[in-house]
Design a protein around this motif. Structure first.
Motif, PDB file in Angstrom:
ATOM      1  N   PRO A 197      42.989   5.805 -31.623  1.00 45.94           N
ATOM      2  CA  PRO A 197      42.116   6.669 -32.426  1.00 45.94           C
ATOM      3  C   PRO A 197      42.778   7.173 -33.703  1.00 45.94           C
ATOM      4  N   ILE A 198      44.102   6.967 -33.852  1.00 47.19           N
ATOM      5  CA  ILE A 198      44.829   7.451 -35.027  1.00 47.19           C
ATOM      6  C   ILE A 198      44.784   6.403 -36.138  1.00 47.19           C
ATOM      7  N   ALA A 199      44.388   6.828 -37.329  1.00 46.21           N
ATOM      8  CA  ALA A 199      44.331   5.924 -38.480  1.00 46.21           C
ATOM      9  C   ALA A 199      45.646   5.928 -39.251  1.00 46.21           C
ATOM     10  N   VAL A 200      46.068   7.110 -39.671  1.00 51.04           N
ATOM     11  CA  VAL A 200      47.251   7.227 -40.522  1.00 51.04           C
ATOM     12  C   VAL A 200      47.782   8.647 -40.417  1.00 51.04           C
ATOM     13  N   THR A 201      49.052   8.808 -40.673  1.00 55.52           N
ATOM     14  CA  THR A 201      49.655  10.138 -40.672  1.00 55.52           C
ATOM     15  C   THR A 201      50.033  10.551 -42.087  1.00 55.52           C
ATOM     16  N   ASP A 202      50.197  11.832 -42.279  1.00 53.79           N
ATOM     17  CA  ASP A 202      50.890  12.310 -43.467  1.00 53.79           C
ATOM     18  C   ASP A 202      52.378  12.012 -43.281  1.00 53.79           C
ATOM     19  N   LEU A 241      35.733   4.538 -39.116  1.00 54.80           N
ATOM     20  CA  LEU A 241      36.162   3.361 -38.362  1.00 54.80           C
ATOM     21  C   LEU A 241      36.311   3.651 -36.867  1.00 54.80           C
ATOM     22  N   GLU A 242      35.512   4.556 -36.350  1.00 59.47           N
ATOM     23  CA  GLU A 242      35.571   4.842 -34.920  1.00 59.47           C
ATOM     24  C   GLU A 242      35.243   3.580 -34.123  1.00 59.47           C
ATOM     25  N   GLY A 243      36.051   3.304 -33.093  1.00 61.61           N
ATOM     26  CA  GLY A 243      35.849   2.110 -32.281  1.00 61.61           C
ATOM     27  C   GLY A 243      36.599   0.896 -32.781  1.00 61.61           C
ATOM     28  N   HIS A 244      37.201   0.986 -33.956  1.00 63.68           N
ATOM     29  CA  HIS A 244      38.018  -0.107 -34.478  1.00 63.68           C
ATOM     30  C   HIS A 244      39.478   0.127 -34.097  1.00 63.68           C
ATOM     31  N   VAL A 259      50.925  15.465 -38.941  1.00 61.39           N
ATOM     32  CA  VAL A 259      49.501  15.541 -39.286  1.00 61.39           C
ATOM     33  C   VAL A 259      48.904  14.145 -39.160  1.00 61.39           C
ATOM     34  N   GLN A 260      47.919  14.007 -38.274  1.00 63.68           N
ATOM     35  CA  GLN A 260      47.289  12.716 -38.003  1.00 63.68           C
ATOM     36  C   GLN A 260      45.843  12.720 -38.488  1.00 63.68           C
ATOM     37  N   HIS A 261      45.428  11.605 -39.083  1.00 62.16           N
ATOM     38  CA  HIS A 261      44.047  11.424 -39.516  1.00 62.16           C
ATOM     39  C   HIS A 261      43.403  10.383 -38.603  1.00 62.16           C
ATOM     40  N   LEU A 262      42.210  10.660 -38.126  1.00 64.43           N
ATOM     41  CA  LEU A 262      41.574   9.834 -37.111  1.00 64.43           C
ATOM     42  C   LEU A 262      40.743   8.701 -37.709  1.00 64.43           C
ATOM     43  N   ALA A 315      53.230   9.449 -33.032  1.00 65.54           N
ATOM     44  CA  ALA A 315      52.451   9.567 -34.263  1.00 65.54           C
ATOM     45  C   ALA A 315      51.254   8.621 -34.258  1.00 65.54           C
ATOM     46  N   ALA A 316      51.431   7.438 -33.649  1.00 63.29           N
ATOM     47  CA  ALA A 316      50.377   6.423 -33.633  1.00 63.29           C
ATOM     48  C   ALA A 316      49.336   6.659 -32.549  1.00 63.29           C
TER      49      ALA A 316
END
Length: 358
Positions: free
Chosen positions: A84-89, A77-80, A68-71, A153-154
């Motif tokens: 595009p992946i922020a963090v996973t479960d 933080l789009e464009g940072h 499960v990936q959170h964007l 995952a990343a």
């Protein structure tokens, strides 16, 4: 323009970061220090009693599951960042047998004697074990199977930042470290809010979490809202783009110990934006090992970038195309910034700097 030497990324366009990485605040101490926290002999003896095994991905990599990936765009933080992946479960990465081997190396005599550090961020850690002291751990983190899992995952192909940043192990025994860690009055956090010094981190639990409550990762959004990612269980991990996300580790209560293994990652491609710094690592490391490894990979990236730029310039001349002054200046400016960052990170310590004995 397509094919221009000013474009230094093999990543998708959406992953290119137009924003500079945030400022990182590191430990306040001036010198590396050894922990005062005592690790119970029972834990050490249990770890050392595990029979030695060599790394075997068929036995030691956990069965693959859906991640499960959170964007980044979902947390404002789009464009940072570089992905595009922020963090996973949390998801399974290592088997119980693998964790046993890693713990055997963490609690070995040479590692506890030579690789323990503390800071005002974490009161008891093991880092910089190296392949000689921890061959299983290093073979694991550099294995194609683990790199593939972490990269998938990343959302971008990653490699460990360099050897010294493989398996930074944060050790907490029944909250005995809490009084020594600066959390700025927040009694629910294990570490203060911070940005990492490396693009991505993979945080793996190397302890039995039975009876443990808490241990989540808290993320602060640009609008001030907080979100939490649940804490991992033994052998599972969380992958996070920590260089660009303001976050903290929350305290875990219950259980005998909490042992979190943090491996720092950077882009594998030398053409992807790389804002790795040493702010968080310098005073919790042997800089005689840290600096050469950091500079080696930076020089390698520069070598590849200039080699490709030269190839493109030679091809331009053969094809008799117009010399693109703007593109060349953009390329050289980016390399100048990369060199300047490297220069800023590697400097002579203060006159009163006292290194630890290896």
């Amino acid at each position: 323009m397509p094919g221009s030497i000013a474009v230094l990324t093999d990543a998708p366009v959406a992953a290119v970061a137009p924003h500079k990485a945030p400022h990182v605040i590191g430990p306040k101490q001036r010198n590396p220090m050894r922990p005062t926290a005592v690790i119970p002999q029972e834990i050490i003896d249990e770890a050392r009693a595990v029979p030695v095994e060599a790394w075997n991905p068929k036995k030691h990599v956990a069965p693959k599951t859906q991640v499960v990936q959170h964007l980044m765009k979902d947390i404002g933080l789009e464009g940072h960042g570089i992905s595009p992946i922020a963090v996973t479960d949390p998801f399974p990465l290592f088997t119980e047998e693998a964790i046993g081997q890693i713990r055997r190396e963490i609690f070995s005599e040479s590692v506890l004697r030579e690789c323990r550090f503390k800071s005002d961020f974490n009161a008891n850690m093991v880092r910089g074990m190296g392949h000689e002291r921890a061959p299983f751990t290093y073979d694991a983190w550099w294995s194609p199977e683990i790199l593939s899992r972490v990269s998938e995952a990343a959302g971008i192909e990653l490699v460990p930042a360099f050897d010294y940043e493989v398996a930074n192990v944060n050790i907490s025994i029944n909250d005995q470290n809490a009084p020594e860690v600066v959390t700025y009055g927040d009694q629910t956090s294990a570490v203060a809010w911070h940005y990492d010094s490396f693009p991505f981190v993979c945080v793996t639990m190397a302890a039995d979490c039975t009876g443990m409550v808490g241990g989540e990762t808290a993320i602060k959004l640009p609008n001030g809202e907080e979100r939490r990612v649940r804490g991992p269980a033994m052998g599972t991990c969380v992958v996070m783009q920590g260089r660009y996300i303001y976050h903290q580790a929350l305290k875990a209560f219950g259980g005998r110990e909490r042992i979190a293994m943090v491996t720092a990652f950077r882009p594998k491609s030398p053409f992807v934006r790389d804002e790795t710094i040493l702010t968080g690592s310098r005073v919790i490391s042997h800089i005689s090992e840290l600096y050469p490894q950091y500079i080696e990979y930076r020089l390698s990236n520069l070598e590849e970038r200039f080699r490709r730029a030269l190839q493109q310039e030679k091809r331009r001349q053969v094809e008799r195309k117009k010399f693109d002054i703007t593109a060349m200046r953009a390329f050289l400016t980016e390399q100048l910034e990369y060199i300047q960052t490297s220069l800023n990170e590697v400097y002579e310590p203060d006159a009163d700097y006292t290194p630890l004995d290896n």
